[in-house]
Enzyme design. Structure first.
Site, mmCIF file in Angstrom:
data_model
loop_
_atom_site.group_PDB
_atom_site.id
_atom_site.type_symbol
_atom_site.label_atom_id
_atom_site.label_comp_id
_atom_site.label_asym_id
_atom_site.label_seq_id
_atom_site.Cartn_x
_atom_site.Cartn_y
_atom_site.Cartn_z
ATOM 1 N N CYS B 57 22.232 40.758 37.221
ATOM 2 C CA CYS B 57 22.439 41.285 38.333
ATOM 3 C C CYS B 57 21.424 40.928 39.423
ATOM 4 O O CYS B 57 21.689 40.747 40.513
ATOM 5 C CB CYS B 57 22.829 42.270 38.057
ATOM 6 S SG CYS B 57 24.526 42.915 37.523
ATOM 7 N N CYS B 123 23.146 48.306 32.928
ATOM 8 C CA CYS B 123 22.661 48.193 34.154
ATOM 9 C C CYS B 123 23.429 48.911 35.224
ATOM 10 O O CYS B 123 24.812 48.822 34.760
ATOM 11 C CB CYS B 123 22.912 46.518 34.354
ATOM 12 S SG CYS B 123 22.951 46.074 36.034
ATOM 13 N N CYS B 126 26.292 46.424 36.761
ATOM 14 C CA CYS B 126 27.331 45.714 36.268
ATOM 15 C C CYS B 126 27.841 46.534 35.070
ATOM 16 O O CYS B 126 28.748 46.336 34.201
ATOM 17 C CB CYS B 126 27.045 44.454 35.770
ATOM 18 S SG CYS B 126 25.839 44.224 34.529
ATOM 19 N N ASP B 369 85.850 35.794 29.287
ATOM 20 C CA ASP B 369 86.001 36.918 28.629
ATOM 21 C C ASP B 369 85.921 37.252 27.214
ATOM 22 O O ASP B 369 85.691 36.048 26.416
ATOM 23 C CB ASP B 369 87.516 37.538 29.013
ATOM 24 C CG ASP B 369 87.868 37.864 30.534
ATOM 25 O OD1 ASP B 369 88.683 37.628 31.033
ATOM 26 O OD2 ASP B 369 86.702 38.413 31.103
#
Lengths: 155, 560
Positions: B57, B123, B126, B369
């Site tokens: 970071c 941290c 983060c 059908d």
């Protein structure tokens, strides 16, 4: 129906619950050799069945009918008048426009091309009995009807 | 100079096992590209370390954008930053706790020659995402989860979601940095100039998965690995939410929803978009009153949830139906099942089993059908196989699957089974209105058949019908009148009361209604045309004239 003797209607119901209202073979209209002069869909001063417009899968805009709602008034060449009621509660999907131009088809082929109207009955919750799709209305099964007609004859 | 730089980088390209060589973190320094010259980074690093930021970071906020730098092991990054810090101020305060506590690769302590060891607290920015979750062990865990879920993959895409508290924390750190270091942070914007936590995580985690398992991280891969990071509410930046919540004018929110107002307030505040909106509007002073900056430290990291999904694959083919008792799709009426199986199940269940999928969506070029057979070359269909675990099939395997389905039942047969791409699926519904189909109907007449009448009918050229929505489908279709064409008719007489009529019609024609007239709602119809009471006993579809999917030869010697 509605207290008038012998005015029977035959309702054909598909397995998808859709009902076709037709005139039963025992109806007085079919007994004598008459001709229909007029089929009037203006059932009340305010309500005209011809103005019924349906849109979409859910059939929105359809006129709502219950067991005693009139579908049309029929006049014969001898002056006699009959009212056809819806015997089913639900949405009016279609009325047979062929009756306007060739009303006598009602007498010739009451069970097929001479049908009166197509109605989608009100949906009943699953808890109810499967057979009883129109509660509160006395609809006879084929056997009971035939028995009742036979009883009438013997009177 | 450039080549020396390159050599350094190649030396560093071994993020997984730093034990492989002994080097000093000083070698990383020259390759860093930060906002400012490397020797001015020191004070910023100091401040961020004091706030309990992790190395990655810190690098983010220093402006580093090189993937390979982030992919370096933590220890190297820690050392690099330490050396940068020392460079700036010789008397740097020893601010972080000192304990011998490194995550993975600890056995090589001796080789590392570390001078300082930093205890890794989560941290504050983060919350551990760029710390423990960027270790080899996590990549291994993810891969093992994938294997356990039975998915096979050669490439993948990472979808990461972060809890909303990240937005507040990022804002908090940024405000803090701007306050303390006007230069350079006033010139940059967090959104545009800083590598985000998500990006960095994808680089690192993706890089590890690629290297360990020889797979490729590809944007828009068909296989998605969804990682959701979670943070318990009790540890979120509660100051912000609580304080902000209390200061919101209550009447506005309470009036709208009566009893659930409390829950709603907390819910609306916790959504990412509303947080972003709030942060855009409030000033730094206001922010300070609601929350702390730098962000509150915490003892917990994020936890995670992972999920995998592979995009659907598509299989096409043609099917024949020889049975008059099964429907195309499972038929449930009022809660009970009608018929013991269906075309869809007979075709799709073996495919789902083979590809280990979650389910399938079946569609075809029209339907027949229950009581109608499908003959000739069959009706084209497409099955979308949802979340298949083993989607890769070679031609031989597809043929085997086709045989398996055909041998399992007499009621249906399939052919031309093949894998197709998503964009081919539109071919199925092409020309729904103008394609043709051929039918053969067994017709009963209550009167003796007038052969000449029927033959003259067949000699007529194209005939147009007006069909009102049949009564039997009126409960689920719109009431409408549809013009439909009959191109050809041919008759074959069986006995005085039965004949077989073959016809080629426009797609969407209700053939049964053409025969019996549906109480006169289809005009013209056979009853009016022949002036006789006719009804249909049996109907077969002879062909569906769509030239797709392409025919597949059953020659196994073809490649692929």
């Amino acid at each position: 129906v509605r207290g008038k003797p012998h005015e029977d209607l035959l309702i054909l119901q598909h397995s998808n619950k859709i009902c076709v209202i037709t005139v039963a073979p025992s109806h007085p209209m079919l007994q004598c050799d008459r001709k229909i002069t007029d089929v009037d869909f203006q059932v009340t001063p305010k309500l005209n069945r011809l103005k019924n417009k349906v849109s979409g899968k859910r059939k929105r805009g359809a006129q709502w009918v219950n067991e005693t709602s009139p579908l049309c008034h029929i006049t014969c060449n001898d002056g006699s008048k009959y009212t056809i009621d819806s015997c089913v509660k639900g949405k009016l999907i279609e009325i047979n426009e062929l009756l306007i131009d060739s009303p006598n088809i009602l007498l010739e082929k009451p069970g097929t091309e001479g049908y009166i109207a197509v109605i989608l009955p009100k949906k009943i919750s699953r808890n109810e009995n499967d057979e009883n799709t129109m509660p509160g209305v006395d609809l006879l099964s084929k056997e009971s009807y035939l028995k009742a007609v036979a009883e009438r004859e013997s009177d | 100079m450039a080549s020396a730089g390159k050599n350094l980088l190649t030396q560093l390209r071994c993020p997984v096992d730093p034990n492989c060589f002994n080097f000093e973190s000083n070698k990383l320094r020259p390759s860093l590209r930060l906002f400012g010259p490397v020797d001015t980074a020191g004070p910023i690093i100091n401040v961020l370390r004091q706030a309990s930021c992790c190395s990655r970071c810190i690098l983010r906020y220093l402006g580093e954008k090189n993937i390979e730098v982030y992919q370096q092991p933590r220890q190297i990054l820690n050392d690099t930053l330490e050396s940068l810090r020392k460079l700036a101020s010789r008397d740097a305060i020893d601010n972080t706790n000192i304990t011998n506590n490194l995550k993975s690769n600890t056995s090589s302590n001796n080789l590392m020659q570390i001078k300082q060891e930093i205890k890794e607290v989560p941290c504050v920015t983060c919350l551990g995402v760029l710390q423990d979750y960027c270790e080899k062990s996590f990549a291994e865990e993810i891969h093992n989860n994938i294997i356990q879920s039975l998915h096979e993959y050669k490439d993948y895409d990472l979808c990461v979601s972060l809890p909303p508290t990240f937005i507040v924390r990022e804002h908090s750190i940024w405000t803090y940095l701007k306050e303390n270091f006007k230069n350079p942070y006033d010139n940059y914007s967090q959104d545009e100039d800083i590598v985000s936590v998500k990006e960095a995580f994808k680089w690192i985690c993706g890089g590890m998965l690629n290297k360990l398992y020889h797979v490729i991280h590809k944007y828009q891969s068909l296989f998605q690995v969804k990682i959701e990071f979670l943070f318990p509410k009790s540890e979120t930046d509660d100051d912000f939410f609580d304080n902000y919540k209390n200061n919101l004018s209550p009447p506005r929110k309470v009036q709208k929803k009566s009893q659930r107002s409390e829950k709603n307030i907390s819910n609306t505040l916790l959504s990412a978009t509303s947080i972003r909106n709030i942060l855009q509007t409030i000033t730094a002073q206001e922010f300070r009153t609601y929350s702390s900056y730098p962000p509150k430290s915490t003892s917990q990291s994020v936890s995670y949830k992972v999920d995998f999904n592979r995009q659907s694959v598509f299989i096409a083919g043609r099917y024949n139906k020889y049975d008059r008792t099964i429907s195309q799709t499972p038929w449930i009426l009022d809660g009970t099942r009608k018929g013991d199986t269906s075309v869809q199940e007979l075709i799709c269940d073996p495919i789902i089993a083979k590809m280990k999928a979650d389910g399938c969506k079946f569609s075809s070029s029209g339907r027949e059908d229950v009581d109608v057979r499908m003959l000739g070359k069959g009706r084209p269909f497409i099955a979308e196989i949802v979340n298949p675990r083993s989607p890769f099939m070679i031609k031989k395997e597809i043929l085997q699957l086709q045989n398996e389905i055909n041998l399992a039942t007499e009621k249906i047969k399939i052919r031309d089974l093949q894998m197709i791409e998503r964009w081919d699926t539109s071919k199925l519904k092409q020309g729904e209105e103008d394609k043709t189909k051929t039918y053969s109907a067994l017709i009963y007449s209550s009167e003796i058949i007038n052969q000449d009448k029927i033959l003259s009918l067949c000699n007529m050229k194209k005939r147009t019908l007006e069909q009102k929505t049949p009564l039997r489908v009126l409960h689920r279709r719109t009431l409408a009148v549809r013009p439909r064409a009959i191109w050809l008719m041919k008759a074959e007489f069986i006995d005085p009361h039965h004949f077989k009529l073959s016809m080629k019609t426009q797609a969407g024609t209700y053939v049964k209604e053409f025969v019996h007239g549906d109480l006169g709602r289809t005009k013209p119809n056979l009853r009016t045309l022949l002036d006789a009471d006719v009804d249909i006993l049996e109907l077969d579809v002879e062909s569906v004239d769509l030239d797709w999917p392409p025919e597949i030869s059953e020659d196994i010697s073809d490649s692929g």
